[in-house]
Design an enzyme around this catalytic site. Structure first.
Site, PDB file in Angstrom:
ATOM      1  N   ASP A   1      -2.560  -1.306   5.354  1.00  0.00           N
ATOM      2  CA  ASP A   1      -2.661  -2.061   4.105  1.00  0.00           C
ATOM      3  C   ASP A   1      -3.914  -1.593   3.387  1.00  0.00           C
ATOM      4  O   ASP A   1      -4.975  -1.473   4.014  1.00  0.00           O
ATOM      5  CB  ASP A   1      -2.772  -3.563   4.419  1.00  0.00           C
ATOM      6  CG  ASP A   1      -2.063  -4.433   3.392  1.00  0.00           C
ATOM      7  OD1 ASP A   1      -1.981  -4.009   2.230  1.00  0.00           O
ATOM      8  OD2 ASP A   1      -1.608  -5.534   3.755  1.00  0.00           O
TER       9      ASP A   1
ATOM     10  N   HIS B   1      -4.636   1.365  -5.272  1.00  0.00           N
ATOM     11  CA  HIS B   1      -4.653   0.092  -4.533  1.00  0.00           C
ATOM     12  C   HIS B   1      -4.157   0.184  -3.092  1.00  0.00           C
ATOM     13  O   HIS B   1      -4.219  -0.800  -2.360  1.00  0.00           O
ATOM     14  CB  HIS B   1      -3.795  -0.943  -5.266  1.00  0.00           C
ATOM     15  CG  HIS B   1      -4.410  -1.418  -6.552  1.00  0.00           C
ATOM     16  ND1 HIS B   1      -5.113  -2.607  -6.646  1.00  0.00           N
ATOM     17  CD2 HIS B   1      -4.461  -0.867  -7.790  1.00  0.00           C
ATOM     18  CE1 HIS B   1      -5.543  -2.772  -7.891  1.00  0.00           C
ATOM     19  NE2 HIS B   1      -5.163  -1.727  -8.604  1.00  0.00           N
TER      20      HIS B   1
HETATM   21  C1  GDG Z   1      -1.350  -4.241  -2.911  1.00  0.00           C
HETATM   22  C2  GDG Z   1      -1.799  -3.460  -1.677  1.00  0.00           C
HETATM   23  C3  GDG Z   1      -4.038  -4.541  -1.840  1.00  0.00           C
HETATM   24  C4  GDG Z   1       2.463 -13.522  -1.416  1.00  0.00           C
HETATM   25  N1  GDG Z   1       3.443 -14.419  -1.289  1.00  0.00           N
HETATM   26  C5  GDG Z   1       3.291 -15.296  -2.301  1.00  0.00           C
HETATM   27  C6  GDG Z   1       2.181 -14.909  -3.051  1.00  0.00           C
HETATM   28  N2  GDG Z   1       1.695 -13.804  -2.485  1.00  0.00           N
HETATM   29  C7  GDG Z   1       0.500 -13.120  -2.984  1.00  0.00           C
HETATM   30  C8  GDG Z   1      -0.662 -13.339  -2.063  1.00  0.00           C
HETATM   31  C9  GDG Z   1      -1.560 -12.160  -2.403  1.00  0.00           C
HETATM   32  C10 GDG Z   1      -0.555 -11.088  -2.825  1.00  0.00           C
HETATM   33  O1  GDG Z   1       0.698 -11.727  -3.028  1.00  0.00           O
HETATM   34  C11 GDG Z   1      -0.370 -10.048  -1.747  1.00  0.00           C
HETATM   35  O2  GDG Z   1      -1.497  -9.220  -1.788  1.00  0.00           O
HETATM   36  P1  GDG Z   1      -1.820  -8.216  -0.613  1.00  0.00           P
HETATM   37  O3  GDG Z   1      -3.141  -7.610  -0.874  1.00  0.00           O
HETATM   38  O4  GDG Z   1      -1.782  -8.962   0.680  1.00  0.00           O
HETATM   39  O5  GDG Z   1      -0.641  -7.142  -0.581  1.00  0.00           O
HETATM   40  P2  GDG Z   1       0.208  -6.261  -1.691  1.00  0.00           P
HETATM   41  O6  GDG Z   1       1.101  -7.096  -2.485  1.00  0.00           O
HETATM   42  O7  GDG Z   1       0.891  -5.236  -0.854  1.00  0.00           O
HETATM   43  O8  GDG Z   1      -0.909  -5.590  -2.648  1.00  0.00           O
HETATM   44  C12 GDG Z   1      -2.843  -4.239  -0.909  1.00  0.00           C
HETATM   45  C13 GDG Z   1      -3.580  -5.138  -3.154  1.00  0.00           C
HETATM   46  O9  GDG Z   1      -2.533  -4.372  -3.761  1.00  0.00           O
HETATM   47  C14 GDG Z   1      -4.743  -5.224  -4.154  1.00  0.00           C
HETATM   48  O10 GDG Z   1      -5.316  -3.985  -4.381  1.00  0.00           O
HETATM   49  O11 GDG Z   1      -4.873  -5.464  -1.176  1.00  0.00           O
HETATM   50  O12 GDG Z   1      -3.306  -3.501   0.202  1.00  0.00           O
HETATM   51  O13 GDG Z   1      -0.682  -3.168  -0.825  1.00  0.00           O
HETATM   52  O14 GDG Z   1      -2.366 -12.451  -3.494  1.00  0.00           O
HETATM   53  O15 GDG Z   1      -1.225 -14.589  -2.333  1.00  0.00           O
HETATM   54  N3  GDG Z   1       1.726 -15.571  -4.130  1.00  0.00           N
HETATM   55  C15 GDG Z   1       2.418 -16.691  -4.487  1.00  0.00           C
HETATM   56  N4  GDG Z   1       3.530 -17.119  -3.807  1.00  0.00           N
HETATM   57  C16 GDG Z   1       3.982 -16.446  -2.721  1.00  0.00           C
HETATM   58  O16 GDG Z   1       4.986 -16.865  -2.125  1.00  0.00           O
HETATM   59  N5  GDG Z   1       1.990 -17.408  -5.547  1.00  0.00           N
END
Ligand code: GDG
Length: 466
Positions: free
Chosen positions: A369, A162
């Protein structure tokens, strides 16, 4: 044939009234697949967690098994907080100064991975399977495929990575680089978000193990393993539904009102040093210095969700962010205007969707990312709102994210260039409405195309065919 998933986090969580799906894209994408195909999900049980080692789900019509691997406190520290979070995570994101190689981390990682693999093999055997499909998730589990292969040579084994796969010259910094690669190459198929990451992986296998590369396939000791690009997305229907829910527009209006009725720039991230938060704050400072005429007309809302607390680099970042937030508001606030609203807390998804909807600009500037799903979520929510007659938002996106490869219509920026970020922010705020609308429609189309359900289907189809 049934499916056995192996992932660090379980797909369900205890709530006051029973069990509910865990939040996050992975659980929402894979729960329907498991309910349909049957099988099991093997995940970690944290030391302070009081959950059963085995349970079936859903409780009223069991479709699959959740099997937990219990970790004691030292194992959790060394495997999860240590090897996963203090070594593999920073390395994958090219933040080499954060990498802390440590022999105890490495040993714990090997032992815990073996336990995960044996738990997955046990659960398959208990179901009478001799050649199930295993699907292993992410950098916590690199050694699992090799043990699965040794235990069930005829199984189909898929792996999804990921985060970014760094250049081979960076990956080789790890003392255990070769072992980790061999571990992953027990798979039949490894998926990455972009072709660039898949290529880096193949090069690592060639440079460090002397593997042969045949198109997308890595050949080592006569075994073949494909490394393909399978970009992940979000549950689009869910986010569009949140955007159009009966009270969603009112909630967004309320937020706009609470923030003083000015233009809103939004950041949403786990509090993580890969997300470029400190440089983003600096860039916003630069923006305020350079465009004094905008004071009083814009505010930056940064939501930083607590993450990996107890890991020193994260605790340090928390202090640095507090300091930067204090500095910006201390220097620039005037009268009733607050230039920055910094929230170190998490929100539920409907609230998050209201923030996306209220924002004029999403400011998504990670240093690296793998994909970045916040950018997808913003485009899905803002796009659905715009289709229903609302204001379209603009997306400023780091070119060092996987999402930048796919999300047409975003304004791409270099997250290390504070002046460039400040300029792009001003450009995004000034984008005329027709231009914003057209850009957002392009981004929205890309987001729909990458829907997480399609991602799971495409990956499993490719695994079945290979
Ligand atoms: C890894 C990889 C890849 C955030 N704050 C809250 C909340 N979130 C949720 C967001 C989003 C998720 O967390 C973050 O996803 P990202 O993709 O931006 O980043 P990572 O957590 O680092 O994820 C990344 C991913 O895996 C999938 O393969 O895209 O590159 O690092 O969904 O909405 N959700 C809630 N409250 C919050 O305060 N409910």
């Amino acid at each position: 044939m049934s499916l056995v998933l192996v992932a660090n986090r379980a797909p369900i969580r205890p709530t006051p009234d029973g069990w509910a799906p865990s939040l996050g894209g992975l659980a929402s994408a894979l729960l329907p697949v498991l309910e349909d195909r049957g099988g099991a999900w093997v995940a970690m049980r944290e030391p302070d967690e009081d959950t059963p080692l085995t349970q079936t789900y859903p409780p009223d019509a069991p479709a699959f098994t959740v099997r937990r691997v219990p970790l004691d406190a030292p194992e959790y520290q060394a495997f999860y907080q240590g090897m996963a979070n203090r070594v593999l995570w920073p390395l994958a994101h090219y933040l080499v100064e954060h990498v802390e190689p440590d022999r105890t981390f490495r040993e714990a990682y090997r032992a815990v991975n073996r336990r995960f693999a044996h738990a997955a093999l046990d659960v398959a055997r208990e179901a009478g399977e001799t050649a199930p499909t295993f699907w292993v998730q992410d950098y916590h589990m690199m050694l699992v495929p090799e043990t699965l292969r040794a235990g069930m040579p005829d199984a189909r084994i898929g792996f999804f990575w990921h985060v970014p796969w760094p250049a081979s010259e960076v990956f080789r910094i790890l003392p255990s680089a070769r072992d980790l690669l061999r571990g992953m190459l027990g798979s039949d198929l490894i998926g990455f978000h972009t072709e660039g990451y898949a290529e880096n992986f193949r090069e690592s296998a060639r440079d460090l193990l002397g593997a042969e590369i045949d198109g997308e396939t890595v050949v080592l000791d006569g075994r073949r393993c494909r490394a393909e690009s399978h970009p992940i997305g979000i549950d689009v229907a869910r986010f569009e539904g949140l955007a159009l829910a009966p009270d969603a527009a009112a909630l967004a209006d309320e937020l706009r009102h609470d923030f003083g009725g000015v233009q809103i720039v939004l950041g949403v991230d786990r509090l993580d040093y890969t997300k470029g938060l400190l440089l983003r704050m600096e860039a916003y400072e630069r923006f305020l210095e350079r465009y004094p005429e905008r004071h009083g007309e814009v505010t930056f809302v940064q939501i930083a969700t607590p993450s990996r607390t107890g890991v020193p680099a994260y605790d340090r970042l928390k202090r640095d962010m507090d300091e930067a937030a204090g500095r910006i508001n201390g220097q620039f606030a005037r009268g009733a205007w607050t230039p920055l609203h910094y929230r170190y807390q998490s929100f539920d998804q409907p609230e998050l969707a209201a923030f996306y909807q209220a924002a004029d600009v999403a400011f998504v500037t990670p240093l690296r990312d793998g994909m970045n799903l916040v950018a997808h979520e913003f485009a899905a929510v803002s796009g659905a709102r715009a289709d229903a007659g609302g204001r379209p938002g603009a997306l400023v996106l780091s070119e060092l994210t996987g999402a930048a490869d796919y999300l047409d219509g975003a304004l791409l920026v270099n997250p290390y260039d504070a002046d460039g970020l400040a300029r792009s922010l001003a450009d995004a705020l000034d984008l005329p409405e027709p231009d914003r609308r057209a850009r957002l429609a392009r981004t929205q189309a890309a987001v729909r195309d990458l829907d997480v359900h399609a991602w799971a289907r495409r990956f499993l189809e490719s695994l079945d065919e290979g």
